[in-house]
Design a protein around this motif. Structure first.
Motif, mmCIF file in Angstrom:
data_model
loop_
_atom_site.group_PDB
_atom_site.id
_atom_site.type_symbol
_atom_site.label_atom_id
_atom_site.label_comp_id
_atom_site.label_asym_id
_atom_site.label_seq_id
_atom_site.Cartn_x
_atom_site.Cartn_y
_atom_site.Cartn_z
ATOM 1 N N PRO A 32 15.387 -12.299 -13.358
ATOM 2 C CA PRO A 32 15.055 -12.712 -14.730
ATOM 3 C C PRO A 32 15.411 -11.681 -15.798
ATOM 4 N N ALA A 33 15.826 -10.488 -15.395
ATOM 5 C CA ALA A 33 16.223 -9.465 -16.366
ATOM 6 C C ALA A 33 17.645 -9.673 -16.876
ATOM 7 N N VAL A 36 17.706 -10.418 -20.531
ATOM 8 C CA VAL A 36 17.320 -9.242 -21.314
ATOM 9 C C VAL A 36 18.517 -8.325 -21.491
ATOM 10 N N GLY A 63 9.708 -9.748 -26.593
ATOM 11 C CA GLY A 63 10.069 -10.342 -25.307
ATOM 12 C C GLY A 63 10.931 -9.426 -24.474
ATOM 13 N N CYS A 67 9.834 -7.663 -20.815
ATOM 14 C CA CYS A 67 10.664 -7.793 -19.610
ATOM 15 C C CYS A 67 11.095 -6.436 -19.066
#
Length: 146
Positions: A32-33, A36, A63, A67
């Motif tokens: 999920p990074a 980012v 956000g 993260c």
């Protein structure tokens, strides 16, 4: 064209090396990074505009910070796992999981020996590789926009 193949190859190689040095939980936790890293690289290049004085700009920055701090927590936390890492035993009592997932490739052996010379343990290397995977994927996505 070579740049394209080296980026995709390096991306997947780092992910697989990270899998071989840690477990699937760490590798999955870092995926999920990718947005980012993509956001940060796009902001650095100038593709993404951040206006800190608007509600949208504040939410983007908060956000990204949440993260990154979650990923940093995963890197520095070395406590016991909630689900055991002992592996699966067969009827004889041999550990099947450790034998099955041992890495015998030349690349991983070279990378491990090089990093161990500089005081980086295999666990640290296993955490650095998924971060590199996310960075390369983010860079690939930003380059596609430019």
């Amino acid at each position: 064209m070579d740049f394209f193949f080296s980026r995709i190859f390096g991306n997947q190689l780092l992910f697989l090396l990270g899998l071989s040095f840690t477990n699937a939980s760490y590798a999955a936790a870092f995926q999920p990074a990718v947005p980012v890293f993509t956001f940060l690289l796009a902001a650095i290049v100038g593709v993404e505009v951040i206006n800190i004085f608007t509600k949208d700009g504040i939410v983007k920055v908060v956000g990204a910070a949440v993260c990154v701090s979650g990923a940093a927590l995963m890197v520095f936390y070395r406590g016991s796992s909630l689900i055991g890492m002992g592996g699966v035993s067969n009827a004889v009592g041999e550990n099947i999981l450790d034998d099955t997932w041992s890495s015998n490739s030349y690349t991983s052996q070279w990378l491990t020996s090089t990093m161990l010379q500089y005081g980086v343990e295999t666990w640290h290397l296993g955490v650095i590789c998924p971060v590199g995977n996310c960075f390369l994927m983010g860079a690939y996505l930003v380059i596609q926009v430019i």
